[in-house]
Structure formats: structure tokens, C-alpha cells
Design a protein around this motif. Structure first.
Motif, mmCIF file in Angstrom:
data_model
loop_
_atom_site.group_PDB
_atom_site.id
_atom_site.type_symbol
_atom_site.label_atom_id
_atom_site.label_comp_id
_atom_site.label_asym_id
_atom_site.label_seq_id
_atom_site.Cartn_x
_atom_site.Cartn_y
_atom_site.Cartn_z
ATOM 1 N N MET A 183 0.821 -1.217 0.000
ATOM 2 C CA MET A 183 0.000 0.000 0.000
ATOM 3 C C MET A 183 0.854 1.267 0.000
ATOM 4 O O MET A 183 0.336 2.362 -0.238
ATOM 5 C CB MET A 183 -0.937 -0.001 1.207
ATOM 6 C CG MET A 183 -1.967 -1.132 1.133
ATOM 7 S SD MET A 183 -2.953 -1.226 2.633
ATOM 8 C CE MET A 183 -3.894 -2.730 2.331
ATOM 9 N N ALA A 246 -5.888 -10.097 5.718
ATOM 10 C CA ALA A 246 -6.160 -9.070 6.724
ATOM 11 C C ALA A 246 -6.199 -9.617 8.140
ATOM 12 O O ALA A 246 -6.258 -8.839 9.093
ATOM 13 C CB ALA A 246 -7.491 -8.392 6.407
ATOM 14 N N PHE A 296 -4.110 4.336 5.692
ATOM 15 C CA PHE A 296 -4.759 3.766 4.504
ATOM 16 C C PHE A 296 -5.092 4.959 3.607
ATOM 17 O O PHE A 296 -5.346 6.055 4.115
ATOM 18 C CB PHE A 296 -6.068 3.062 4.875
ATOM 19 C CG PHE A 296 -5.964 1.558 5.053
ATOM 20 C CD1 PHE A 296 -4.750 0.893 5.061
ATOM 21 C CD2 PHE A 296 -7.120 0.792 5.211
ATOM 22 C CE1 PHE A 296 -4.679 -0.494 5.233
ATOM 23 C CE2 PHE A 296 -7.066 -0.586 5.390
ATOM 24 C CZ PHE A 296 -5.847 -1.235 5.398
#
Ligand code: OVV
Length: 407
Positions: A183, A246, A296
Motif C-alpha cells: 500500500m 487481513a 490507509f
């Protein structure tokens, strides 16, 4: 088009402060609090030229962006890469990297598998595993808590809860590192995590197949939804992949950070021992205080404004959950860990329709471990320096030497 880190570069509107910092620098990731403060001080949105992103760190703004799935979409990726302008490193998740209306169908199936009722079935094995592990740790006295507790507990109970017939703790932990480091920018953290891609990804994909799962557990609930025609067989495999993506690194991090909080704050551990009703609030406070998922991103899918500041279409916005969780405008004494704070509204599990669907099982794992600990362990003491491990999305410990003293 000028691309940077897989998204279209843009110039900030006048009025948006520009901050020449690398938030993914290893030193900042190890000790992020000055960066969190700098972000909040500069305003609701800050432009970071190195990656051509906006960053939000004030509580209200971070919450606003995270909660508004219409303007700030997940389907273009929740990292720096914009899936509209490049091929993601893996097939996008059908629950994380998707918007309504598609999101609702998969979310419903996952929420069923991870409901409080479904999770209750695991209580007993969580308790037994926790008691055994804590007894082992007490017999040793001095331990390396990241390996011996934080990794050991979830990698024992979670694959069993999913119903995996063949687990591989190392690959599961390292897959989590790939998913979360992917990410961030194309830095050493991301590249090092990705180095084992060829070994890990095929193993993960195979592990998600129906034939590799028992008839009980989370995986079976997902495949039952395929049998009922709610999702396809392929989608069932993809949702099982989401468990493995996750569900491991996050809980490993949560447990490590929990042990760090309590070893650094012995009086708070003492309060837990005397009042087990504080276990749940102590977990919430760990989530607020350490923000296991620190950042995020979202993508603006239209031109819009936040706090009166213009945001162009396609802008990547990093939502710095760790900064929101330590915002003094929201929290009194944010730099103090207090088991009785009850930090309502913390962003540790995110917010909005994408808020952590696994939060019940995550809490149940940590609760089982703390319950076993307070019954057996008088004190947890640092036995050396705690070392943080830089991560592009996750803030976890690399090493946590502790001494456990029996009651
Ligand atoms: C929340 C989260 C993190 C990482 C991966 C996924 C979800 C997924 O669905 O794959």
C-alpha cells in the motif's frame, strides 16, 4: 500524464500547505508521533510533493474522508497506486478494494462469517491456546514476545478458525507483510516484502480453495454462501484470501502492541488484574494509542472540497489514522495509555462502510490472551529495548524482550 507511485501527479490548490517530508521513511515509521503532530499542525490537508499525495491527520478531517465512500473511493486502491491507471500487484480484493453496490454483497457474507455469534464458537479454543501459551512463557520467564506470543497465538488459532487443513505460519505472516507494505510507495520495505511473492502467492491462492478447507469454520461459511448462490465459487476463494490477507499481520501486531502498552505501563496492567472488566477498554485504548494500521489511502473520484480546500479528481489522500488517534483536539492527554479511557470513536478499525469486518474476532483473540495472562502473570517487565519495525501501513514491533513473573 505525469505519474508518480502509480497515480496521476497533481499540484495542490492554493491554501493547501506543502510539506517536504517522506512519511514512509524508516525513521519516521519507527517513531511517527512528531510526523503525526506536524501533519495536524499544518492543517486539515497537507500536500506531500515527494509522492504527490494529500495527507489528512486531524481527527475530524480523517474521519470525514474515511467515512465518505462516495467521494473517496476504495475501488482505485487503498494504497498509493491508482488501479484506474495501472495493474495492481494482485487481483483486487472483492471486499476491501471495491465500492457500493458491489461491496454490500461481499461484505454481507464476510460479516456473517465474522459475526459475534459465529465468533463465539472459537472462544473455547482461543482460551485453551492462550492458557497453554502463557504457561509456556511463564516457564521460560524471559521471552521474545513478538515471536513467542504475538506471532505464535494468531498463527495457531486463526488458521484453525478459518478451517485451513495445512497451515504455514511463516508464509501467512510474510503474506500480510506483502499486502500491507504494497500500500506504500515503491520503497525498500515494499520491495523486500515482495521479494518472496513467487513463493508465497501460489501457496496462498491454493490454500483458499474449497478442497483445502474443513467443513467447519470461517472458510466453510463462505463456501456455503457460494452453494446458496449468493457469491460464485471464485468469489468464495477471494473472500477466504481476504481472511488470510487481513487476519494475521493485524492481530499479530495488535497483540505485540498490547504487550508493549502493558509492559511500559505496569500500573495499568495492575488495574487490569484487579478489574478484568477493563480488558475490553484496554484493547480499545491499545488500538487508539498504537494504531496498528497507521495509514490507509482513498482516491477522490471527483473534484470536491474538504474543510473548504479543493481536491482534484484522482487525488490520492493518505488518511493517517495514527495521527487522528493522537489528535489533542479530540483526546485529552493523547500520549498517555490509560486502560479506563474508553476511547469512543477511535479510528483503529477505520470508520464507515469499510470499517474492519474482522474486529470481533480480533478483539476475541486479544481478550483470550489477556484473560489468561491476568490470571497467571503478576508482572510483565521489559527485558531489553523494544524495537519497532517500519511498515508502509502497519506499525508493529520487530522485537519485544519481556520477563513474565508468575503470580
Ligand atoms: C482490510 C484489509 C487489509 C488487507 C487486505 C484485505 C483487507 C483484503 O481484503 O484482501
Amino acid at each position: 500524464m505525469n505519474m508518480i507511485e502509480g497515480h496521476v501527479a497533481f499540484d495542490p490548490a492554493p491554501g493547501i500547505p506543502v510539506w517536504d517530508i517522506d512519511p514512509y521513511d524508516a525513521a519516521i515509521l519507527r517513531d511517527p508521533f512528531p510526523y503525526y503532530a506536524g501533519l495536524r499542525e499544518r492543517g486539515p490537508l497537507v500536500y506531500i510533493p515527494r509522492y504527490s499525495v494529500l495527507a489528512a491527520g486531524q481527527y475530524d478531517t480523517t474521519r470525514e474522508i474515511f467515512s465518505d465512500h462516495e467521494r473517496f473511493v476504495s475501488s482505485r486502491g487503498v494504497g498509493l497506486n491508482d488501479f484506474r491507471h495501472g495493474t495492481p500487484w494482485r487481483k483486487p480484493s472483492i471486499i476491501l478494494e471495491v465500492d457500493p453496490p458491489d461491496h454490500a454483497r461481499t461484505r454481507k457474507v464476510m460479516a456473517r462469517a465474522l459475526s459475534p455469534k459465529a465468533i463465539a464458537a472459537f472462544r473455547e479454543t482461543f482460551r485453551e491456546t492462550a492458557e497453554t501459551l502463557v504457561d509456556q512463557v511463564l516457564a521460560k520467564g524471559r521471552i521474545e514476545a513478538v515471536a513467542e506470543l504475538a506471532e505464535a497465538f494468531p498463527t495457531t488459532v486463526f488458521p484453525r478458525a478459518v478451517g485451513m487443513t495445512d497451515s504455514d505460519p511463516r508464509r501467512l505472516v510474510d503474506y500480510g507483510a506483502m499486502v500491507f507494505n504494497a500500500m506504500g510507495p515503491d520503497n525498500a520495505l515494499r520491495r523486500d516484502a515482495m521479494a518472496r511473492q513467487a513463493d508465497i502467492v501460489p501457496w496462498i491462492t491454493a490454500a483458499c480453495g474449497r478442497a483445502r478447507l474443513t467443513g467447519e469454520g470461517l472458510g466453510a461459511i463462505i463456501y456455503a454462501a457460494a452453494d446458496a448462490g449468493e457469491i460464485t465459487e471464485d468469489e468464495a476463494g477471494m473472500l477466504v484470501r481476504s481472511f488470510l490477507s487481513a487476519g494475521v499481520d493485524t492481530t499479530v501486531t495488535g497483540i505485540g502492541n498490547m504487550l508493549w502498552c502493558l509492559s511500559q505501563n505496569p500500573a495499568e496492567y495492575d488495574r487490569l488484574k484487579h478489574d478484568p472488566a477493563l480488558i475490553r477498554p484496554a484493547i480499545e485504548e491499545m488500538l487508539r494509542f498504537t494504531s496498528p494500521v497507521h495509514t490507509f489511502a482513498r482516491t477522490a473520484d471527483r473534484q470536491t472540497t474538504v474543510a473548504g480546500l479543493p481536491i482534484p479528481e484522482g487525488a490520492k489522500i493518505i488518511c493517517v489514522l495514527g495521527a487522528a488517534n493522537s489528535d489533542p483536539q479530540k483526546w485529552g492527554d493523547p500520549e498517555r495509555y490509560r486502560v479506563d479511557r474508553r476511547p469512543q470513536g477511535h479510528m483503529g478499525f477505520g470508520a464507515g462502510i469499510h470499517g474492519c469486518v474482522g474486529q470481533n474476532i480480533a478483539r476475541a483473540e486479544i481478550e483470550a490472551l489477556l484473560t489468561a495472562m491476568i490470571a497467571r502473570v503478576d508482572r510483565i517487565e521489559p527485558a531489553g529495548a523494544a524495537v519497532w519495525r517500519p511498515g508502509n501501513a502497519i506499525r508493529s514491533l520487530d522485537r519485544l524482550p519481556l520477563t513474565f513473573v508468575a503470580s
